[in-house]
Write an enzyme that holds these catalytic residues in place. Sequence first.
Site, short mmCIF file in Angstrom:
data_model
loop_
_atom_site.label_atom_id
_atom_site.label_comp_id
_atom_site.label_asym_id
_atom_site.label_seq_id
_atom_site.Cartn_x
_atom_site.Cartn_y
_atom_site.Cartn_z
CG ASP A 246 -2.71 5.80 6.46
OD1 ASP A 246 -1.84 5.42 5.41
OD2 ASP A 246 -2.52 5.72 7.40
CG HIS B 202 -5.43 -1.18 6.67
ND1 HIS B 202 -4.85 -2.07 5.98
CD2 HIS B 202 -4.62 -0.19 7.04
CE1 HIS B 202 -3.47 -1.87 5.83
NE2 HIS B 202 -3.54 -0.46 6.49
CG HIS C 65 -0.34 -5.16 7.43
ND1 HIS C 65 -0.17 -3.87 6.97
CD2 HIS C 65 -0.62 -5.15 8.85
CE1 HIS C 65 -0.53 -3.01 8.15
NE2 HIS C 65 -0.74 -3.67 9.19
CE LYS D 52 -2.21 7.60 11.73
NZ LYS D 52 -1.69 6.34 11.72
CE LYS E 62 -0.99 1.63 4.36
NZ LYS E 62 -1.88 2.03 5.65
#
Length: 481
Positions: A234, A239, A177, A329, A147
Site C-alpha cells: 500500500d 509512495h 499523488h 498506521k 493506484k
Amino acid sequence: MVSRVIPVDPFDLVIFGGTGDLARRKILPALYRRYRDGQMPEEARIIGAARSELDADGYRAEIRAAFKEFLRAEECDDQVDAFLERLDYLPIDAMGEGGWPELKTKMRDGVTQAFYFSVGPSLFGALAERLHTNGIARSDARIVVEKPFGRDLGSAKALNATLAQHFDETQIYRIDHYLGKETVQNLMAIRFGNVLFEPLWNAQYVDHVQITVAEGVGVGGRGAYYDKSGAMRDMVQNHLMQLLCLTAMEPPNKFEPDAVRDEKLKVIRALQPVAPADIVRGQYNGNDGPSYVEDAETPDSRTESYIAMKLEIANWRWNGTPFYLRTGKRMKARKSEIVVTFKDTPHSIFDEDAGQRANILSIRLQPDEGIDLSVTIKEPGPGGMRLVDVPLDMTFAEALGPDAENVPDAYERLIMDVIRGNQTLFMRGDEVEAAWAWTDPIIEGWTERRDKPAGYDAGSSGPEEALMLMHRDGRRWRDLT
Ligand code: NAD
C-alpha cells in the site's frame, strides 16, 4: 509570492467513477480550484460517468454537496455555479454496452481529450477496450490510472499489457499523488537548482537518509481491503519508493519525462535485496481503540500495518550510505518527511562538549510542507564557545505569504499536467514493474517463513524492534512529533 497562472488548453475530461469517493473528495475539488484560479478555461468540460442513473443536473447537485463537505467554506463562492455548468454526466457501466455512443457524441474535436479511470483496476481493461472499439479515444487521448497498479509483478505486467493493447505508453498517466506534492517537486529544485547541495549529495558526505510516512489513523473502514495489501504494497512499493528515487537519483540531463524516469528506474534497479534482519513488520495493538485485527476483522491476520527497513543502493554515489524507510498506521503523529543527515566534520576544532552536531536537511511533506536545514552556530552571549543547532527554515506558508493557505493539492498539479501532456511526475510502466520485481521476493519470504508482525501500541512510534534496527547502527529515528 504570487504564482503565475497560465491557462491550459480547452479539454474534455471524462471521469469514470465520477460519483466515487476519490472523484468527490479529490479530483473535482482540485479541478474547481484550478477553475477558480483561472487555469481551467471556460471551454473546458468534465463528464462524470458511473453506474448511477443520474442526469447532468442530478450529478451537479451531488458534486455541489461534495464541495460543501470537502472544500473550505470561503472557497465555495459564486464560482461554484459557473464551474458546475462545465459538468455533464452519463450513466455508463464499464462492463456494459450502454452509454458509449452517447459519450462519443459528447466528445469534441480540437480539444485535449483525457479519461480518468477512477475505478478499481479490474475495470481498466474493459474501459480501455470500449473507448477504443466505440471509436471514442483519439490517438492523442490521455488516460489516467490510480493506484493500486497491480499487487505483484505478474498483475502489474498484465495491467500494463492490457492498457498497451489500446494506448501507447506516452498516453498513460499512472498517478502517485506523492509526486504532485509541492515539497517533493522542491526536492528536485533544491538538488538541481542550487550548487550548494549536489556536491555533498553522496556517500562521502551523507551519513544516512530517513524517509518516514507516518499516519495517525488506523485502517478502520477499509480494513478488509487493506488486509489483502499491507504497508509494503500500500505504501512502500509506490509512495516511499518514489520518494527514495527522487532523493537518490542521478541528475537527469533535462527536467523532462523520460530523462527523469530513466534515472528513477536506475535507482530501483540498484536496490540490493533486503535481508530479513533489515526489515521490521508491525501490527498495532488496540490500547485506546480497536486493534489492527479488530479493524481488519481477521483475528489471525499476519498483514503488517507498519514496516521499517534498511536499504542499500549499490552504486558509486550511495555505496555505504543506508536509506531507512518506515511507514505505519496509528502512529504517534501524522508526519511525512525525508531527512538527510550529513556526516560529522572530518575534524572538530571545538571542545568535545561544545555541542557540535551533524547538519540535517529535512524535507517535510506533511503536515506543514517545508524544508529546513539545521546548521551549527555559536550560542549567542558571552559564555565561551558553546554551539547550537538552528534551523534555516523555509516553511512554504511563510514563503508564500498571504497565499499560504493555497499550497496546491497534489491532484491540482497532476491533473493540469495530464492536460498539458507532461508525464514527468507520473510513473512509467517499467518503473512500476521494477518496483514490484524488488518487492515480490520480500513478500514471498514472509509468506514462506509465516512471518508474524511484531505488536506495537497505537499512538506510539512503532515496534521496539524498529528502534533496534537503528540503534544497532548507532543511529536513531527522528521523533515523530
Ligand atoms: P468508490 O468505490 O468510492 O467509487 C467507485 C466509482 O466507480 C463509483 O463512481 C462507481 O459508480 C464506479 N463504478 C464501479 N463499478 C463500475 C462499473 N462497472 N462501471 C462504471 N463505473 C463503476 O472508489 P474510490 O475510492 O473513488 O476509488 C476509485 C479508484 O481510485 C480505486 O481504484 C481506488 O483504489 C483508487 N484510489 C482511491 C483513493 C481514495 O482516496 N478514495 C486514493 C487512491 C486511489
